[in-house]
Design an enzyme around this catalytic site. Structure first.
Site, PDB file in Angstrom:
ATOM      1  N   CYS A 186      23.387  41.557  19.255  1.00 57.67           N
ATOM      2  CA  CYS A 186      22.499  42.715  20.085  1.00 57.67           C
ATOM      3  C   CYS A 186      22.354  44.453  18.649  1.00 57.67           C
ATOM      4  CB  CYS A 186      23.858  43.485  21.130  1.00 57.67           C
ATOM      5  SG  CYS A 186      22.842  44.954  21.083  1.00 57.67           S
ATOM      6  N   CYS A 194      23.469  47.663  19.784  1.00 59.70           N
ATOM      7  CA  CYS A 194      24.872  47.573  20.098  1.00 59.70           C
ATOM      8  C   CYS A 194      25.138  48.162  17.786  1.00 59.70           C
ATOM      9  CB  CYS A 194      24.886  46.263  19.894  1.00 59.70           C
ATOM     10  SG  CYS A 194      25.544  46.383  21.636  1.00 59.70           S
TER      11      CYS A 194
END
Length: 102
Positions: free
Chosen positions: A28, A31
């Site tokens: 991600c 993230c």
């Protein structure tokens, strides 16, 4: 800020009055972008901040019914009180301030 090494978020939440969690995953990109911001806010607030790999730790993920990443969750006195999905630092800061009352 602590990075969870095992699927024990429930214990962390039960043993700390206020816990902020960043649910993330290695793949991600957002993230990874948000992690240093989350760390910065952890240094500015008197609460427990934890990063959870949502892929590796399904039991921890279930505590906030995570279906999108990154998700940020706040637990107070062992219970989920709020959560948000964002890749914007100002939204995360507002979320933390709302929960802490700052």
């Amino acid at each position: 800020m602590e990075i969870l090494e095992k699927d024990n978020l429930k214990e962390v939440v039960e043993n700390n009055e206020l816990v902020f969690v960043q649910y993330a995953a290695g793949w991600c990109g957002n993230c990874r972008i948000m992690k240093p911001k989350f760390k910065k806010f952890s240094e500015e607030n008197d609460a427990t901040f934890v990063v959870v790999d949502a892929e590796k730790f399904p039991e921890s993920r279930k505590l906030a019914n995570v279906d999108n990443l990154p998700t940020f969750a706040a637990f107070k006195d062992g219970k989920l009180v709020n959560q948000t999905q964002t890749n914007k630092a100002d939204v995360l800061k507002d979320f933390i301030n709302e929960v802490t009352g700052n």
